[in-house]
Design a protein around this motif. Structure first.
Motif, PDB file in Angstrom:
ATOM      1  N   HIS A   1      -3.805 -10.898  -7.188  1.00  0.00           N
ATOM      2  CA  HIS A   1      -4.868 -11.534  -6.602  1.00  0.00           C
ATOM      3  C   HIS A   1      -5.011 -13.143  -7.061  1.00  0.00           C
ATOM      4  CE1 HIS A   1      -9.155 -11.630  -5.317  1.00  0.00           C
ATOM      5  NE2 HIS A   1      -9.582 -11.874  -6.831  1.00  0.00           N
TER       6      HIS A   1
ATOM      7  N   SER B   1       0.798  -1.239  -0.042  1.00  0.00           N
ATOM      8  CA  SER B   1       0.108  -0.006  -0.029  1.00  0.00           C
ATOM      9  C   SER B   1       0.847   1.349   0.072  1.00  0.00           C
ATOM     10  CB  SER B   1      -0.946   0.039   1.110  1.00  0.00           C
ATOM     11  OG  SER B   1      -0.277  -0.048   2.390  1.00  0.00           O
TER      12      SER B   1
ATOM     13  N   SER C   1     -13.884   2.306  -0.441  1.00  0.00           N
ATOM     14  CA  SER C   1     -14.887   1.378  -1.026  1.00  0.00           C
ATOM     15  C   SER C   1     -14.795   1.014  -2.342  1.00  0.00           C
ATOM     16  CB  SER C   1     -16.273   1.704  -0.539  1.00  0.00           C
ATOM     17  OG  SER C   1     -16.711   2.897  -1.211  1.00  0.00           O
TER      18      SER C   1
ATOM     19  N   THR D   1      -4.044   0.541  -2.126  1.00  0.00           N
ATOM     20  CA  THR D   1      -3.437  -1.125  -2.003  1.00  0.00           C
ATOM     21  C   THR D   1      -3.545  -1.858  -3.219  1.00  0.00           C
ATOM     22  OG1 THR D   1      -4.112  -0.917   0.405  1.00  0.00           O
ATOM     23  CG2 THR D   1      -3.391  -3.301  -0.650  1.00  0.00           C
TER      24      THR D   1
ATOM     25  N   LYS E   1      -5.522  -6.750  -7.804  1.00  0.00           N
ATOM     26  CA  LYS E   1      -6.793  -6.195  -7.117  1.00  0.00           C
ATOM     27  C   LYS E   1      -6.262  -4.569  -6.663  1.00  0.00           C
ATOM     28  CE  LYS E   1      -9.414  -8.322  -4.141  1.00  0.00           C
ATOM     29  NZ  LYS E   1     -10.118  -8.647  -2.697  1.00  0.00           N
TER      30      LYS E   1
ATOM     31  N   THR F   1      -7.307  -1.448  -4.440  1.00  0.00           N
ATOM     32  CA  THR F   1      -8.564  -0.883  -3.547  1.00  0.00           C
ATOM     33  C   THR F   1      -8.039   0.258  -2.834  1.00  0.00           C
ATOM     34  OG1 THR F   1      -7.445  -2.452  -1.660  1.00  0.00           O
ATOM     35  CG2 THR F   1      -9.369  -3.145  -2.837  1.00  0.00           C
ATOM     36  N   SER F   2      -9.094   1.114  -2.585  1.00  0.00           N
ATOM     37  CA  SER F   2      -9.057   2.360  -1.948  1.00  0.00           C
ATOM     38  C   SER F   2     -10.433   2.702  -1.274  1.00  0.00           C
ATOM     39  CB  SER F   2      -8.580   3.535  -2.924  1.00  0.00           C
ATOM     40  OG  SER F   2      -8.675   4.597  -2.610  1.00  0.00           O
TER      41      SER F   2
ATOM     42  N   ILE G   1     -10.417  -4.884 -10.092  1.00  0.00           N
ATOM     43  CA  ILE G   1      -9.638  -6.200 -10.421  1.00  0.00           C
ATOM     44  C   ILE G   1      -9.127  -5.784 -11.866  1.00  0.00           C
ATOM     45  CG2 ILE G   1      -9.303  -8.539 -10.592  1.00  0.00           C
ATOM     46  CD1 ILE G   1     -11.378  -8.626  -8.419  1.00  0.00           C
TER      47      ILE G   1
ATOM     48  N   SER H   1     -21.042  -1.675 -10.066  1.00  0.00           N
ATOM     49  CA  SER H   1     -20.306  -2.667 -10.570  1.00  0.00           C
ATOM     50  C   SER H   1     -20.008  -2.511 -12.006  1.00  0.00           C
ATOM     51  CB  SER H   1     -20.521  -4.036 -10.234  1.00  0.00           C
ATOM     52  OG  SER H   1     -21.908  -4.329 -10.484  1.00  0.00           O
TER      53      SER H   1
ATOM     54  N   GLU I   1     -16.053  -2.666  -8.511  1.00  0.00           N
ATOM     55  CA  GLU I   1     -17.067  -2.689  -7.565  1.00  0.00           C
ATOM     56  C   GLU I   1     -16.921  -1.578  -6.476  1.00  0.00           C
ATOM     57  OE1 GLU I   1     -18.091  -6.896  -6.751  1.00  0.00           O
ATOM     58  OE2 GLU I   1     -18.159  -6.011  -4.570  1.00  0.00           O
ATOM     59  N   GLU I   2     -18.119  -0.800  -6.235  1.00  0.00           N
ATOM     60  CA  GLU I   2     -17.865   0.106  -5.171  1.00  0.00           C
ATOM     61  C   GLU I   2     -19.227   0.264  -4.671  1.00  0.00           C
ATOM     62  OE1 GLU I   2     -15.871   3.554  -6.175  1.00  0.00           O
ATOM     63  OE2 GLU I   2     -16.703   4.584  -4.632  1.00  0.00           O
TER      64      GLU I   2
ATOM     65  N   GLU J   1     -12.998  -0.933  -5.518  1.00  0.00           N
ATOM     66  CA  GLU J   1     -12.138  -1.950  -5.691  1.00  0.00           C
ATOM     67  C   GLU J   1     -12.178  -2.429  -7.320  1.00  0.00           C
ATOM     68  OE1 GLU J   1     -12.744  -5.538  -3.154  1.00  0.00           O
ATOM     69  OE2 GLU J   1     -12.856  -6.656  -5.022  1.00  0.00           O
TER      70      GLU J   1
END
Lengths: 378, 378
Positions: A98, A4, A109, A94, A104, A106-107, A113, B302, B312-313, A111
């Protein structure tokens, strides 16, 4: 692979390496950005085969907020990945491999891929085997590039002229570029030690380098190998291939006598040229005429085009000396050359209407010269 | 014809009328700017046949520094003329018809002579014969345009949908646009008097008007004739042709019931949609999915694309009510609609996965509505 990192710091490094990445490459994996994660930092690499840029972010640098959970490597689609990172909602990002090469991101909510590629398939960096490191002030290096790159040829018909000729020896760096219509030459003092080099670096590489070091405060380290050059500054390594072949001998092109001279502030003359070129750009042949009458102390720029009209303006010259002269030239070449002198006062030296003429700063006539070949209009 | 004028003031007025001038016009004289010089002022006109913009500079307005020496008229090549004026060295510009239609432009020691055309050949302005003038606040008019123009059709297959439908009656202006995939409707109070109009103004005209009035403080006067509309503000007249034909009846398209609703800050939802569209823009079909689970109080955006990955969020919604729903839509339509609400909190109302859904500000549910048709993905 999992880490991260602070979003802003990450974006800065991504932007650095993106400069080397082209969507037009013929090697598909080079549209990607390579991320290598080690315990003490991550390294980003971008390349277009001519230029390779590598940027390192260490865990030791606190503003990176870099936490490495698991070392590894991946290649991710560069533009798409950078757009995602830039739009993420929170300041911590981050990135984790995966499943397979799916990665993946993420930050908060959000996300994502995205499909990556095995870093094994990414080309290896060029090897630089050289014991000699030459240090240059970043601002000075940028000036040398900006003052010469304007004369680099854009024609692939003589590939060697698409580069900047760099000579390093005896405590001096000389940079020369010419497209055979104009020439720019700049000399600066550098500590070369016993080293001596004669190389040609692609003009596009030098232009990218000049942009990259525009905010650089620290000196730039330069290393030259057989077919590669490497510049090191901050956390960044910049590699460029060298052009093969012999650069033409250019010193004999520069005249050493003058029959007519003008002294003028570069920026004032630039305004006059830019106005006249409004008209010349409308016509079929992009030419303006300079008429010099030393007896009257007058130099006049004029242009005319049957279709659109004509223009005339006296040059605000500080001095006009020597023989009468009428000479025509491409105003865009003059404009490029004048811009390279900034606010300086310059000396323009002519021999005749068909011979190249030179521009030099009055303060330093030896180390910086722009040469322009006139256009025959009769 | 001869006058001198302050360069900055002149450039401002030239820039106004340039907005109407296109280099792609099929009527050659319309690539020109018409200058009419009278004793008390000069009038500049630019036109592309759809839009005509006329700007007046008076001698009475001291900042114009306008001195008229000789009345007359000329048409000058618009882009070229404006570039010259912008690059002149001194703050006073003199323009004089010189010989035939040749026009001399002087400023300091710079002198241009450019070929003009006889103003007699310039098309006449449309006649507006109307006794009714409707006054509108410039900011309000700009909002109405900006909130509806996003839904204007870009397809020439149904020309009437390339316009904004304007209804004026009973103290209210209603503006409606739809490209048949989405619809925007805005109502505002205006003093219509006894007047009643039902017209369709080209979306491109309204977009140009919105840009022109962006800094306007004074009200805009609106007059409507049979096939033309005229807006007057400051020293500028803006004419647009009207579209011929009947605009489709749109009121029945707007659902009046809802089975599922979300309340959310428009700007927050916009960020989520912009992130998801990074992915949908990479794929073949530009679609994202909204999954609403009122029992869990969760709404989730999504998207997935086999080639690039998925996203996705959770939506940061203030409330999620009604029946469960999965609905897919074009994120660009959603993004355009959300931008039109600025920082407001909005209510999004759905009936089913295949029926259009609406967005309205929670503060004013009657006067402003955006409607989007979902995409069938099964």
């Amino acid at each position: 692979m999992k880490f991260s990192v602070n979003q802003t710091a990450f974006i800065n490094q991504i932007n650095n390496v993106l400069r080397a990445i082209s969507s037009k490459t013929t090697i598909p994996i080079l549209t990607g950005i390579k991320i290598v994660v080690a315990k003490d930092g991550i390294t980003l690499t971008g390349s277009n085969a001519d230029i390779t840029i590598q940027s390192t972010m260490t865990t030791a640098e606190s503003s990176n907020e870099l936490v490495v959970e698991e070392p590894g490597a991946i290649v991710l689609p560069a533009r798409f990945f950078s757009e995602i990172i830039k739009k993420l909602p929170e300041k911590t990002v981050t990135v984790a491999v995966h499943e397979g090469f799916q990665t993946k991101i993420t930050s908060g909510s959000a996300e994502f891929i995205i499909n990556g590629q095995d870093a094994i398939h990414y080309p290896h960096l060029p090897e630089i085997e050289s014991d000699v490191t030459i240090k240059m002030d970043a601002d000075l290096l940028r000036d040398v590039i900006d003052q010469t790159r304007i004369a680099v040829s854009k024609q692939e018909s003589r590939p060697i002229l698409t580069g900047i000729h760099i000579l390093l020896a005896n405590g001096e760096l000389t940079a020369i570029a010419t497209d055979s219509h104009r020439l720019a030459q700049r000399k600066v003092k550098v500590d070369t030690g016993d080293a001596s080099y004669d190389v040609v670096i692609p003009g596009d590489s030098m232009t990218e380098l000049a942009r990259l070091i525009s905010d650089e405060k620290d000196p730039v380290d330069l290393q030259i190998a057989e077919n590669q050059v490497r510049f090191k500054f901050g956390n960044t390594l910049f590699y460029s291939r060298l052009l093969e072949g012999n650069y033409p001998e250019t010193s004999r092109l520069i005249p050493d006598t003058a029959d007519t001279t003008i002294e003028v502030e570069a920026s004032k003359f630039l305004s006059t040229i830019d106005r006249a070129s409004l008209l010349s750009h409308q016509g079929h042949n992009n030419v303006v005429k300079l008429t010099i009458d030393p007896d009257q102390g007058v130099a006049k720029i004029s242009g005319d085009s049957a279709e659109v009209g004509n223009v005339e303006e006296n040059v605000m010259a500080d001095s006009v000396k020597g023989a009468e002269l009428e000479i025509s030239f491409n105003p865009d070449y003059m404009s490029d050359a004048l811009k390279s002198f900034g606010q300086s006062t310059i000396l323009i030296s002519f021999t005749s209407a068909l011979r190249p003429f030179t521009l030099v700063p009055t303060e330093n006539k030896e180390d910086f010269i722009q040469l322009i070949t006139p256009v025959r209009t009769f």
